[in-house]
Design a protein around this motif. Structure first.
Motif, PDB file in Angstrom:
ATOM      1  N   LEU A 100      20.359  58.314  47.919  1.00 31.02           N
ATOM      2  CA  LEU A 100      21.722  58.120  47.425  1.00 31.02           C
ATOM      3  C   LEU A 100      21.712  57.065  46.315  1.00 31.02           C
ATOM      4  CD1 LEU A 100      23.533  58.011  50.870  1.00 31.02           C
ATOM      5  CD2 LEU A 100      23.268  59.971  49.362  1.00 31.02           C
ATOM      6  N   HIS A 101      22.123  57.443  45.134  1.00 33.25           N
ATOM      7  CA  HIS A 101      22.006  56.620  43.933  1.00 33.25           C
ATOM      8  C   HIS A 101      23.095  55.552  43.823  1.00 33.25           C
ATOM      9  CE1 HIS A 101      25.419  58.835  42.340  1.00 33.25           C
ATOM     10  NE2 HIS A 101      24.806  59.965  42.645  1.00 33.25           N
ATOM     11  N   MET A 102      23.041  54.795  42.727  1.00 30.49           N
ATOM     12  CA  MET A 102      24.001  53.732  42.445  1.00 30.49           C
ATOM     13  C   MET A 102      25.287  54.297  41.826  1.00 30.49           C
ATOM     14  SD  MET A 102      21.645  50.687  40.818  1.00 30.49           S
ATOM     15  CE  MET A 102      21.242  51.570  39.309  1.00 30.49           C
ATOM     16  N   TYR A 103      26.263  53.422  41.709  1.00 31.50           N
ATOM     17  CA  TYR A 103      27.518  53.725  41.021  1.00 31.50           C
ATOM     18  C   TYR A 103      27.236  54.077  39.560  1.00 31.50           C
ATOM     19  CZ  TYR A 103      32.243  52.649  39.170  1.00 31.50           C
ATOM     20  OH  TYR A 103      33.472  52.677  38.542  1.00 31.50           O
ATOM     21  N   ARG A 104      27.835  55.162  39.099  1.00 32.02           N
ATOM     22  CA  ARG A 104      27.684  55.673  37.735  1.00 32.02           C
ATOM     23  C   ARG A 104      26.214  55.970  37.386  1.00 32.02           C
ATOM     24  NH1 ARG A 104      32.265  53.780  33.455  1.00 32.02           N
ATOM     25  NH2 ARG A 104      34.057  53.957  34.847  1.00 32.02           N
ATOM     26  N   SER A 105      25.473  56.375  38.369  1.00 32.48           N
ATOM     27  CA  SER A 105      24.105  56.826  38.162  1.00 32.48           C
ATOM     28  C   SER A 105      24.023  58.270  38.654  1.00 32.48           C
ATOM     29  CB  SER A 105      23.134  55.912  38.923  1.00 32.48           C
ATOM     30  OG  SER A 105      21.791  56.269  38.699  1.00 32.48           O
ATOM     31  N   ASP A 106      22.819  58.781  38.860  1.00 29.27           N
ATOM     32  CA  ASP A 106      22.656  60.122  39.415  1.00 29.27           C
ATOM     33  C   ASP A 106      21.287  60.235  40.066  1.00 29.27           C
ATOM     34  OD1 ASP A 106      20.726  60.840  37.398  1.00 29.27           O
ATOM     35  OD2 ASP A 106      22.361  61.336  36.029  1.00 29.27           O
ATOM     36  N   ARG A 107      20.958  61.401  40.563  1.00 34.03           N
ATOM     37  CA  ARG A 107      19.748  61.595  41.359  1.00 34.03           C
ATOM     38  C   ARG A 107      18.463  61.354  40.583  1.00 34.03           C
ATOM     39  NH1 ARG A 107      21.738  66.928  40.161  1.00 34.03           N
ATOM     40  NH2 ARG A 107      20.111  68.480  39.623  1.00 34.03           N
ATOM     41  N   ARG A 108      18.519  61.415  39.276  1.00 35.50           N
ATOM     42  CA  ARG A 108      17.317  61.214  38.472  1.00 35.50           C
ATOM     43  C   ARG A 108      16.766  59.796  38.611  1.00 35.50           C
ATOM     44  NH1 ARG A 108      19.605  63.017  32.756  1.00 35.50           N
ATOM     45  NH2 ARG A 108      21.272  61.668  33.577  1.00 35.50           N
ATOM     46  N   ALA A 109      17.599  58.865  39.039  1.00 36.11           N
ATOM     47  CA  ALA A 109      17.152  57.482  39.199  1.00 36.11           C
ATOM     48  C   ALA A 109      16.049  57.349  40.248  1.00 36.11           C
ATOM     49  CB  ALA A 109      18.331  56.588  39.580  1.00 36.11           C
ATOM     50  N   TYR A 138      26.020  51.013  45.885  1.00 34.27           N
ATOM     51  CA  TYR A 138      27.035  51.577  46.774  1.00 34.27           C
ATOM     52  C   TYR A 138      26.471  52.705  47.635  1.00 34.27           C
ATOM     53  CZ  TYR A 138      28.560  56.220  45.128  1.00 34.27           C
ATOM     54  OH  TYR A 138      28.647  57.559  44.857  1.00 34.27           O
ATOM     55  N   GLY A 139      25.332  53.284  47.222  1.00 34.25           N
ATOM     56  CA  GLY A 139      24.659  54.262  48.074  1.00 34.25           C
ATOM     57  C   GLY A 139      24.227  53.668  49.402  1.00 34.25           C
ATOM     58  N   CYS A 140      23.997  52.347  49.424  1.00 38.80           N
ATOM     59  CA  CYS A 140      23.715  51.657  50.685  1.00 38.80           C
ATOM     60  C   CYS A 140      24.933  51.718  51.606  1.00 38.80           C
ATOM     61  CB  CYS A 140      23.359  50.196  50.432  1.00 38.80           C
ATOM     62  SG  CYS A 140      21.934  49.921  49.378  1.00 38.80           S
ATOM     63  N   SER A 141      26.107  51.509  51.036  1.00 38.59           N
ATOM     64  CA  SER A 141      27.333  51.541  51.835  1.00 38.59           C
ATOM     65  C   SER A 141      27.542  52.912  52.463  1.00 38.59           C
ATOM     66  CB  SER A 141      28.541  51.178  50.962  1.00 38.59           C
ATOM     67  OG  SER A 141      28.421  49.880  50.435  1.00 38.59           O
ATOM     68  N   VAL A 142      27.346  53.954  51.669  1.00 42.43           N
ATOM     69  CA  VAL A 142      27.494  55.316  52.191  1.00 42.43           C
ATOM     70  C   VAL A 142      26.471  55.572  53.296  1.00 42.43           C
ATOM     71  CG1 VAL A 142      27.443  57.771  51.620  1.00 42.43           C
ATOM     72  CG2 VAL A 142      28.445  56.136  50.008  1.00 42.43           C
ATOM     73  N   SER A 143      25.251  55.079  53.102  1.00 42.42           N
ATOM     74  CA  SER A 143      24.219  55.248  54.123  1.00 42.42           C
ATOM     75  C   SER A 143      24.602  54.558  55.422  1.00 42.42           C
ATOM     76  CB  SER A 143      22.884  54.688  53.615  1.00 42.42           C
ATOM     77  OG  SER A 143      22.420  55.396  52.497  1.00 42.42           O
ATOM     78  N   LEU A 144      25.052  53.307  55.331  1.00 40.84           N
ATOM     79  CA  LEU A 144      25.441  52.573  56.526  1.00 40.84           C
ATOM     80  C   LEU A 144      26.606  53.226  57.250  1.00 40.84           C
ATOM     81  CD1 LEU A 144      25.102  48.950  55.139  1.00 40.84           C
ATOM     82  CD2 LEU A 144      23.934  49.807  57.179  1.00 40.84           C
ATOM     83  N   LEU A 145      27.611  53.651  56.513  1.00 41.33           N
ATOM     84  CA  LEU A 145      28.780  54.271  57.123  1.00 41.33           C
ATOM     85  C   LEU A 145      28.438  55.606  57.779  1.00 41.33           C
ATOM     86  CD1 LEU A 145      31.408  53.582  54.309  1.00 41.33           C
ATOM     87  CD2 LEU A 145      31.254  52.432  56.529  1.00 41.33           C
ATOM     88  N   SER A 146      27.430  56.286  57.246  1.00 41.38           N
ATOM     89  CA  SER A 146      27.066  57.612  57.760  1.00 41.38           C
ATOM     90  C   SER A 146      26.117  57.550  58.940  1.00 41.38           C
ATOM     91  CB  SER A 146      26.405  58.432  56.643  1.00 41.38           C
ATOM     92  OG  SER A 146      27.250  58.566  55.530  1.00 41.38           O
ATOM     93  N   ALA A 147      25.311  56.501  59.011  1.00 39.25           N
ATOM     94  CA  ALA A 147      24.170  56.504  59.920  1.00 39.25           C
ATOM     95  C   ALA A 147      24.546  56.688  61.382  1.00 39.25           C
ATOM     96  CB  ALA A 147      23.373  55.214  59.741  1.00 39.25           C
ATOM     97  N   GLU A 148      25.590  56.004  61.823  1.00 37.87           N
ATOM     98  CA  GLU A 148      25.897  56.069  63.246  1.00 37.87           C
ATOM     99  C   GLU A 148      26.537  57.388  63.644  1.00 37.87           C
ATOM    100  OE1 GLU A 148      28.944  53.371  64.648  1.00 37.87           O
ATOM    101  OE2 GLU A 148      29.760  53.151  62.632  1.00 37.87           O
ATOM    102  N   HIS A 149      27.013  58.148  62.673  1.00 38.61           N
ATOM    103  CA  HIS A 149      27.683  59.416  62.979  1.00 38.61           C
ATOM    104  C   HIS A 149      26.829  60.631  62.640  1.00 38.61           C
ATOM    105  CE1 HIS A 149      31.242  57.054  63.658  1.00 38.61           C
ATOM    106  NE2 HIS A 149      31.204  56.579  62.424  1.00 38.61           N
ATOM    107  N   LEU A 150      25.696  60.420  61.994  1.00 35.89           N
ATOM    108  CA  LEU A 150      24.842  61.525  61.567  1.00 35.89           C
ATOM    109  C   LEU A 150      23.639  61.594  62.496  1.00 35.89           C
ATOM    110  CD1 LEU A 150      24.648  63.663  59.300  1.00 35.89           C
ATOM    111  CD2 LEU A 150      23.198  62.067  58.058  1.00 35.89           C
ATOM    112  N   GLU A 151      23.583  62.640  63.277  1.00 31.13           N
ATOM    113  CA  GLU A 151      22.507  62.782  64.253  1.00 31.13           C
ATOM    114  C   GLU A 151      21.151  62.888  63.556  1.00 31.13           C
ATOM    115  OE1 GLU A 151      21.401  65.649  68.084  1.00 31.13           O
ATOM    116  OE2 GLU A 151      23.241  65.973  66.932  1.00 31.13           O
ATOM    117  N   GLY A 152      20.172  62.210  64.090  1.00 30.51           N
ATOM    118  CA  GLY A 152      18.819  62.309  63.563  1.00 30.51           C
ATOM    119  C   GLY A 152      18.403  61.186  62.640  1.00 30.51           C
ATOM    120  N   VAL A 153      19.320  60.280  62.283  1.00 32.71           N
ATOM    121  CA  VAL A 153      18.960  59.181  61.382  1.00 32.71           C
ATOM    122  C   VAL A 153      18.148  58.144  62.151  1.00 32.71           C
ATOM    123  CG1 VAL A 153      19.796  57.320  59.916  1.00 32.71           C
ATOM    124  CG2 VAL A 153      20.953  59.533  59.903  1.00 32.71           C
ATOM    125  N   ARG A 154      16.918  57.904  61.681  1.00 31.16           N
ATOM    126  CA  ARG A 154      16.028  56.972  62.356  1.00 31.16           C
ATOM    127  C   ARG A 154      16.030  55.595  61.703  1.00 31.16           C
ATOM    128  NH1 ARG A 154      11.815  59.274  65.323  1.00 31.16           N
ATOM    129  NH2 ARG A 154      12.545  61.193  66.334  1.00 31.16           N
TER     130      ARG A 154
END
Length: 256
Positions: free
Chosen positions: A59-68, A147-163
């Protein structure tokens, strides 16, 4: 034809005369899938030949994209991961929602917090897409920048399989979205990385590490910049991430 089947066909079609180094080069294929609220997300999928391989979602940064993430993808693939790098909603090629254009450049910063919160839908859609391709989703590592860190943290506890999570230049409250509760409740290990010349991220990294109840690897560099820019000045960071991710998805040791 699934993406996995297409990937295998491409692999088998490699010229027999190709050198061993060429044969080991991972394939990345463009993919597309829908979120539950109507965004069409674009990404690059680098599939392992093993359908049960662990998965890294980037998950990339704000105003970035996957190429990063291009410096990191080959390293993860070489370590046996299936890698999915996506353009998050309103970024890159993921700017269509039910036929209407939604572009990050036109969204006021004061309103962007809603997209951070709704970014959890992007990850649920990504995991669902991988499962539909016949890929295992029981060993996922989420790797975010800024901000991709924020999305990761918010998703982790609700997304099954995140180690485990890798957080490059995290914030405790990017765009007004507090993630300390999510950091506290996630039971898996964190690799948290920041540089001293990115003062806010360093302070946030230390707060998140202190709040997290699980295992932490806190890596603070004297310099290096923000998010995925760290790869430019800290070339060893790629291997550090891979080593952490590999350890995080290893099967638990058998009990005697």
């Amino acid at each position: 034809m699934s993406v996995r089947t297409l990937w295998l066909c491409l692999f088998l079609a490699l010229p027999l005369a190709a050198g061993a180094e060429e044969e080991r080069r991972p394939f990345s294929l463009p993919v597309s899938f829908e979120t539950s609220d109507g965004f069409t997300l674009k990404g690059d999928l680098t599939s392992s030949a093993d359908a049960n391989a662990p998965v890294a979602i980037l998950l990339h940064m704000y105003r970035s994209d996957r190429r990063a993430w291009s410096p990191l993808v080959p390293e993860l693939a070489a370590a046996g991961f299936t890698v999915l790098a996506i353009d998050q909603r309103a970024h890159g090629e993921s700017q269509q929602r039910r036929g209407e254009r939604v572009e990050v450049a036109t969204i006021p910063r004061a309103e962007f917090g809603e997209l951070v919160r709704e970014g959890t839908r992007d990850l649920r859609a990504a995991a669902r897409y991988l499962a539909l391709q016949g890929l295992a989703t029981d060993r996922i590592v989420l790797i975010g920048a800024s901000y991709g860190c924020s999305v990761s943290l918010l998703s982790a506890e609700h997304l099954e399989g995140v180690r485990a999570l890798v957080l490059l230049s995290p914030g405790t409250n990017y765009f007004g979205v507090d993630v300390l509760g999510a950091a506290s409740s996630f039971p898996g290990p964190l690799l948290i990385v920041a540089a001293e010349d990115d003062r806010n991220a360093v302070e946030s990294a230390r707060v998140i590490a202190a709040r997290h109840r699980g295992a932490n690897d806190l890596e603070i560099y004297s310099s290096g910049g923000h998010g995925t820019r760290l790869f430019d000045r800290r070339p060893r960071l790629k291997q550090r991430i891979v080593e952490f991710a590999v350890k995080a998805v290893e099967p638990a040791a058998s009990q005697p």
